[in-house]
Design an enzyme around this catalytic site. Structure first.
Site, PDB file in Angstrom:
ATOM      1  N   PRO A  98      43.870 -43.448   8.135  1.00 19.07           N
ATOM      2  CA  PRO A  98      43.400 -44.237   9.278  1.00 19.07           C
ATOM      3  C   PRO A  98      41.951 -43.904   9.612  1.00 19.07           C
ATOM      4  O   PRO A  98      41.511 -42.766   9.473  1.00 19.07           O
ATOM      5  CB  PRO A  98      44.343 -43.818  10.407  1.00 19.07           C
ATOM      6  CG  PRO A  98      44.745 -42.419  10.045  1.00 19.07           C
ATOM      7  CD  PRO A  98      44.818 -42.388   8.544  1.00 19.07           C
ATOM      8  N   GLY A 102      39.712 -38.560  12.729  1.00 20.36           N
ATOM      9  CA  GLY A 102      39.382 -37.183  12.393  1.00 20.36           C
ATOM     10  C   GLY A 102      39.902 -36.724  11.053  1.00 20.36           C
ATOM     11  O   GLY A 102      39.948 -35.523  10.777  1.00 20.36           O
ATOM     12  N   GLY A 104      38.629 -37.767   8.025  1.00 24.31           N
ATOM     13  CA  GLY A 104      37.624 -37.865   6.971  1.00 24.31           C
ATOM     14  C   GLY A 104      37.646 -39.152   6.189  1.00 24.31           C
ATOM     15  O   GLY A 104      37.266 -39.171   5.016  1.00 24.31           O
ATOM     16  N   ALA A 107      34.164 -40.187   4.535  1.00 21.18           N
ATOM     17  CA  ALA A 107      33.776 -39.350   3.397  1.00 21.18           C
ATOM     18  C   ALA A 107      34.677 -39.596   2.198  1.00 21.18           C
ATOM     19  O   ALA A 107      34.212 -39.646   1.057  1.00 21.18           O
ATOM     20  CB  ALA A 107      33.823 -37.877   3.797  1.00 21.18           C
ATOM     21  N   ALA A 108      35.977 -39.750   2.442  1.00 21.33           N
ATOM     22  CA  ALA A 108      36.902 -40.008   1.340  1.00 21.33           C
ATOM     23  C   ALA A 108      36.596 -41.327   0.667  1.00 21.33           C
ATOM     24  O   ALA A 108      36.640 -41.444  -0.567  1.00 21.33           O
ATOM     25  CB  ALA A 108      38.339 -39.994   1.862  1.00 21.33           C
ATOM     26  N   ASP A 149      33.375 -32.668   5.880  1.00 21.30           N
ATOM     27  CA  ASP A 149      34.210 -33.767   5.383  1.00 21.30           C
ATOM     28  C   ASP A 149      33.913 -34.068   3.917  1.00 21.30           C
ATOM     29  O   ASP A 149      34.826 -34.269   3.115  1.00 21.30           O
ATOM     30  CB  ASP A 149      33.979 -35.026   6.215  1.00 21.30           C
ATOM     31  CG  ASP A 149      34.680 -34.961   7.556  1.00 21.30           C
ATOM     32  OD1 ASP A 149      35.118 -33.868   7.953  1.00 21.30           O
ATOM     33  OD2 ASP A 149      34.784 -36.011   8.224  1.00 21.30           O
TER      34      ASP A 149
END
Length: 324
Positions: A98, A102, A104, A107-108, A149
């Site tokens: 989601p 918080g 990440g 970044a992912a 992250d």
């Protein structure tokens, strides 16, 4: 004609186990990569403009909405780095991470897309190259990102972060984490400002709480390495209480912490920026984790995920990353 017509890449979500907010004041934090929440990306060579297909938007990258400014920046930087054209490629992402919770997600997403493009180009990204490309997007998303992250979503083991320095940690913990979504967007910037305000109004107590969070993080290193779930759970709950006193929690998070503990969790705490976002609850085994997850949903969690701490991830985010 290029020899490759398709490339793939994968990363995963991250959760801050302990240390959030205290890390702003020089204390350490520990983050975990969450294999249970993967991010997968594909890059395909197709005639036409550069296209992005995602849950939030599908269309030409040039027309992507502002909410996708961060992955767009990372994509463009990666194309330039690899010498790929800004046309003739379709990128797609698949994930259940989601956004704004918080975990990440930005970044992912950037990391998986960078790996997919590198695979398409037949290139190997070093860990530093990968980090730098993800940080391009993270700067758009967060202004001045710490790098936590970017490192953790590409990591295969827990990450220790302090004063800009990052190192891997030993993980021998055999337990289960329940990740629960409050359904409320986290408010990291507001929470950071509220912690600063608390410290200004209560300097002595503020310093005590930050120091306590730092010591909890240091003690958790041994809990992870020595397989001490009971001790870890106690420290997680202590950390949540300290963060709540600093103003980082919320009604939703406190309610879920109480529900998790009532359902038998060894410990529970918010993760990330707070004032919304997600919660972590620690369980001894899968059965206990399932009962805790059900209790959290009854208490208002929008969704839950189960994560085994002893699951070993692949040796790298995808075959395209080398440690050099």
């Amino acid at each position: 004609m290029p020899s490759r017509t398709r490339g793939t890449g994968s990363t995963r979500a991250k959760a801050i186990l302990v240390g959030e907010h205290a890390v702003v004041y020089g204390e350490p934090a520990i983050a975990l990569p969450l294999a249970s929440l993967p991010m997968r990306a594909t890059a395909r060579r197709e005639e036409g403009p550069l296209v992005l297909e995602s849950v939030l938007y599908s269309g030409t990258l040039a027309d992507a909405p502002e909410v996708l400014a961060a992955p767009r920046a990372a994509i463009e930087a990666t194309l330039d780095h690899l010498g790929l054209p800004h046309t003739g490629i379709t990128l797609s992402t698949e994930s259940t991470i989601p956004a704004a919770r918080g975990l990440g997600s930005s970044a992912a997403t950037a990391g998986a897309l960078a790996l997919a493009l590198a695979d398409l180009a037949g290139r190997t990204l070093t860990a530093q190259e990968h980090f730098d490309l993800v940080q391009v997007g993270e700067r758009v998303a967060h202004g001045n990102p710490s790098g936590l992250d970017a490192r953790t979503t590409a990591s295969t083991e827990p990450v220790w972060f302090q004063a800009g320095e990052i190192r891997s940690l030993d993980l021998r913990l055999q337990a289960h984490l329940v990740v629960a979504d409050t359904g409320v967007h986290g408010r990291t910037r507001v929470a950071v400002a509220d912690v600063r305000s608390f410290r200004e109004r209560h300097p002595a107590r503020g310093a005590e709480l930050i120091a306590e969070l730092g010591q909890i993080t240091r003690d958790v290193v041994d809990d992870l390495a020595l397989d001490r779930p009971t001790e870890l759970g106690v420290r997680m709950t202590r950390a949540h209480r300290a963060l709540a006193e600093l103003g980082v929690s919320s009604v939703e998070l406190d309610r879920l912490v109480d529900a998790a503990l009532d359902a038998g969790a060894l410990g529970a705490k918010l993760t990330g920026g707070g004032q919304g976002g997600c919660l972590l609850a620690l369980a001894t085994d899968a059965d206990a984790a399932g009962k805790i997850a059900a209790a959290l949903r009854r208490a208002g969690a929008a969704r839950t995920w189960l994560h085994r701490t002893d699951v070993r991830l692949p040796s790298a985010p995808s075959a395209q990353v080398s440690p050099g």
